[in-house]
Write a protein that holds these residues in place. Structure first.
Motif, PDB file in Angstrom:
ATOM      1  N   GLU A 268       1.000  -1.328   0.067  1.00 33.75           N
ATOM      2  CA  GLU A 268      -0.084   0.164   0.009  1.00 33.75           C
ATOM      3  C   GLU A 268       0.914   1.163  -0.169  1.00 33.75           C
ATOM      4  OE1 GLU A 268      -3.062   2.420   2.857  1.00 33.75           O
ATOM      5  OE2 GLU A 268      -2.470   0.418   3.444  1.00 33.75           O
ATOM      6  N   GLN A 269       1.945   1.371   0.758  1.00 33.94           N
ATOM      7  CA  GLN A 269       2.854   2.450   1.088  1.00 33.94           C
ATOM      8  C   GLN A 269       3.633   2.737  -0.422  1.00 33.94           C
ATOM      9  OE1 GLN A 269       5.052   1.706   4.471  1.00 33.94           O
ATOM     10  NE2 GLN A 269       3.489   2.253   5.947  1.00 33.94           N
ATOM     11  N   LEU A 270       4.163   1.590  -0.806  1.00 34.72           N
ATOM     12  CA  LEU A 270       4.929   2.026  -2.135  1.00 34.72           C
ATOM     13  C   LEU A 270       4.094   2.149  -3.181  1.00 34.72           C
ATOM     14  CD1 LEU A 270       7.763  -0.826  -1.825  1.00 34.72           C
ATOM     15  CD2 LEU A 270       7.783   1.498  -1.064  1.00 34.72           C
ATOM     16  N   SER A 271       3.034   1.779  -3.361  1.00 39.15           N
ATOM     17  CA  SER A 271       1.962   1.864  -4.538  1.00 39.15           C
ATOM     18  C   SER A 271       1.592   3.347  -4.331  1.00 39.15           C
ATOM     19  CB  SER A 271       0.728   0.947  -4.489  1.00 39.15           C
ATOM     20  OG  SER A 271       1.055  -0.450  -4.531  1.00 39.15           O
ATOM     21  N   ALA A 272       1.184   3.651  -3.121  1.00 39.33           N
ATOM     22  CA  ALA A 272       0.792   5.251  -2.931  1.00 39.33           C
ATOM     23  C   ALA A 272       1.950   6.126  -3.492  1.00 39.33           C
ATOM     24  CB  ALA A 272       0.497   5.501  -1.548  1.00 39.33           C
ATOM     25  N   LEU A 273       3.166   5.764  -3.180  1.00 35.51           N
ATOM     26  CA  LEU A 273       4.267   6.791  -3.544  1.00 35.51           C
ATOM     27  C   LEU A 273       4.468   7.102  -4.891  1.00 35.51           C
ATOM     28  CD1 LEU A 273       6.809   5.580  -0.636  1.00 35.51           C
ATOM     29  CD2 LEU A 273       5.755   7.762  -0.934  1.00 35.51           C
ATOM     30  N   THR A 274       4.506   5.685  -5.554  1.00 34.89           N
ATOM     31  CA  THR A 274       4.298   5.738  -7.245  1.00 34.89           C
ATOM     32  C   THR A 274       3.154   6.469  -7.686  1.00 34.89           C
ATOM     33  OG1 THR A 274       3.471   3.392  -7.438  1.00 34.89           O
ATOM     34  CG2 THR A 274       5.845   3.459  -7.201  1.00 34.89           C
ATOM     35  N   ALA A 275       2.148   6.295  -7.290  1.00 33.42           N
ATOM     36  CA  ALA A 275       0.890   7.066  -7.532  1.00 33.42           C
ATOM     37  C   ALA A 275       1.055   8.412  -7.640  1.00 33.42           C
ATOM     38  CB  ALA A 275      -0.227   6.670  -6.982  1.00 33.42           C
ATOM     39  N   ALA A 276       1.869   8.911  -6.555  1.00 36.29           N
ATOM     40  CA  ALA A 276       2.094  10.149  -6.337  1.00 36.29           C
ATOM     41  C   ALA A 276       3.467  11.054  -7.250  1.00 36.29           C
ATOM     42  CB  ALA A 276       2.590  10.565  -4.707  1.00 36.29           C
ATOM     43  N   GLY A 277       3.891  10.072  -7.970  1.00 35.16           N
ATOM     44  CA  GLY A 277       4.833  10.418  -9.050  1.00 35.16           C
ATOM     45  C   GLY A 277       6.157  10.347  -8.529  1.00 35.16           C
ATOM     46  N   TYR A 278       6.500   9.583  -7.343  1.00 34.89           N
ATOM     47  CA  TYR A 278       7.778   9.307  -7.006  1.00 34.89           C
ATOM     48  C   TYR A 278       8.390   8.266  -7.820  1.00 34.89           C
ATOM     49  CZ  TYR A 278       6.954  12.350  -3.141  1.00 34.89           C
ATOM     50  OH  TYR A 278       6.615  13.577  -2.297  1.00 34.89           O
ATOM     51  N   ARG A 279       9.679   8.258  -8.216  1.00 36.51           N
ATOM     52  CA  ARG A 279      10.486   7.301  -8.671  1.00 36.51           C
ATOM     53  C   ARG A 279      11.180   6.440  -7.554  1.00 36.51           C
ATOM     54  NH1 ARG A 279      14.972   8.192 -13.552  1.00 36.51           N
ATOM     55  NH2 ARG A 279      15.852   5.890 -13.396  1.00 36.51           N
ATOM     56  N   LEU A 280      10.884   5.115  -7.236  1.00 38.88           N
ATOM     57  CA  LEU A 280      11.577   4.360  -6.229  1.00 38.88           C
ATOM     58  C   LEU A 280      12.699   3.616  -6.805  1.00 38.88           C
ATOM     59  CD1 LEU A 280       8.168   3.179  -4.644  1.00 38.88           C
ATOM     60  CD2 LEU A 280       9.349   5.432  -4.608  1.00 38.88           C
ATOM     61  N   VAL A 281      13.903   3.943  -6.074  1.00 45.49           N
ATOM     62  CA  VAL A 281      14.961   3.544  -6.623  1.00 45.49           C
ATOM     63  C   VAL A 281      15.973   2.999  -5.334  1.00 45.49           C
ATOM     64  CG1 VAL A 281      15.107   4.294  -8.802  1.00 45.49           C
ATOM     65  CG2 VAL A 281      16.215   5.578  -6.554  1.00 45.49           C
ATOM     66  N   GLY A 282      17.330   2.300  -5.480  1.00 49.63           N
ATOM     67  CA  GLY A 282      17.782   1.929  -4.383  1.00 49.63           C
ATOM     68  C   GLY A 282      18.748   3.550  -4.141  1.00 49.63           C
ATOM     69  N   LEU A 283      19.604   3.557  -2.970  1.00 48.11           N
ATOM     70  CA  LEU A 283      20.087   4.630  -2.350  1.00 48.11           C
ATOM     71  C   LEU A 283      21.282   5.135  -3.477  1.00 48.11           C
ATOM     72  CD1 LEU A 283      20.321   6.646  -0.271  1.00 48.11           C
ATOM     73  CD2 LEU A 283      22.203   5.358   0.823  1.00 48.11           C
TER      74      LEU A 283
END
Length: 255
Positions: free
Chosen positions: A24-39
């Protein structure tokens, strides 16, 4: 800054986020336009001038549930991540958690860690033995930062660039040792956002909890959290380090 992907009761419960909540958390972040990657990828992209809404996703310690629960979720949402492995504890329990360690299950074995790496997850170094580094001697610090990196690289056959300080504790001496060991970035706890131009060896992180909805986490990331707690912790750090050094000399590790 995630740890275990499970449900845990008691005082350590904030270190565990169940699979459904993580999704739920990661899906919400991607839906908000964030690009999720490693550090490391996030830092490299920043240096290259990337203007995307970058968010680095990290997991500390290396619990086995990362392979069984987190990897499928990350694949589902199209997210990258960095997993920091506590090298000297692989295949065993996280004994630094004391009597609560069985609640989190065992850490990944070397073979399981290799599976994680093959899944495209960055493997970072979380030292050899998970104890505060800023109260160690120079020789102990060198062992913790160098031997752990060497073992990870030899066993996994890939370069290890990122380091996470156990319990978040660091200082100039610790950061210099991590750099000397061959890492090119490191992360602490911090509880605030990292901004471009800050030093690469004390990257702060925000901590999602099992009580946060996806909307809650999006709001936390957007707002950066309260500036008060990080500032208070920063002011208290020198005195608390003295206390921990005294305790270590007496044979006890305070975290």
């Amino acid at each position: 800054m995630y740890h275990s992907v499970s449900a845990v009761a008691g005082p350590m419960r904030d270190l565990a986020v169940p699979r459904k909540r993580l999704a739920e958390q990661l899906s919400a972040l991607t839906a908000a336009g964030y690009r999720l990657v490693g550090l490391t990828e996030a830092l490299d992209l920043l240096e290259q001038g990337c203007t995307d809404k970058l968010l680095a996703v990290t997991f500390d310690d290396g619990y086995r549930d990362f392979l069984t629960e987190a990897v499928p979720v990350l694949a589902e949402v199209g997210a990258g991540a960095t997993l920091y492995a506590s090298v000297g504890h692989l295949g065993a329990y996280a004994d630094w958690l004391g009597r609560w360690s069985p609640d989190f299950g065992k850490l990944l074995t070397w073979d399981e860690l290799a599976e994680v790496a093959e899944a495209g997850i960055e493997i970072g170094n979380h030292s050899l033995i998970h104890h505060p580094l800023d109260v160690l001697s120079a020789a102990e610090l060198r062992e913790e930062t160098t031997r752990s990196k060497d073992e990870l690289e030899q066993r996994l056959g890939r370069r290890v660039r990122s380091f996470a300080y156990p319990h978040g504790y660091n200082g100039a001496k610790v950061r210099a040792a991590v750099l000397a060991a061959g890492h090119d970035n490191a992360t602490e706890v911090g509880r605030r956002l990292h901004t471009p131009g800050e030093r690469r060896f004390a990257v702060p992180r925000l901590q999602p909890t099992p009580d946060m909805t996806g909307a809650d986490l999006v709001a936390l990331v957007a707002g950066g959290g309260s500036p008060l707690v990080p500032r208070l912790k920063q002011l208290a750090q020198p005195g608390w380090r003295v206390v921990r050094r005294i305790a270590r000399a007496a044979g006890r590790n305070l975290t």
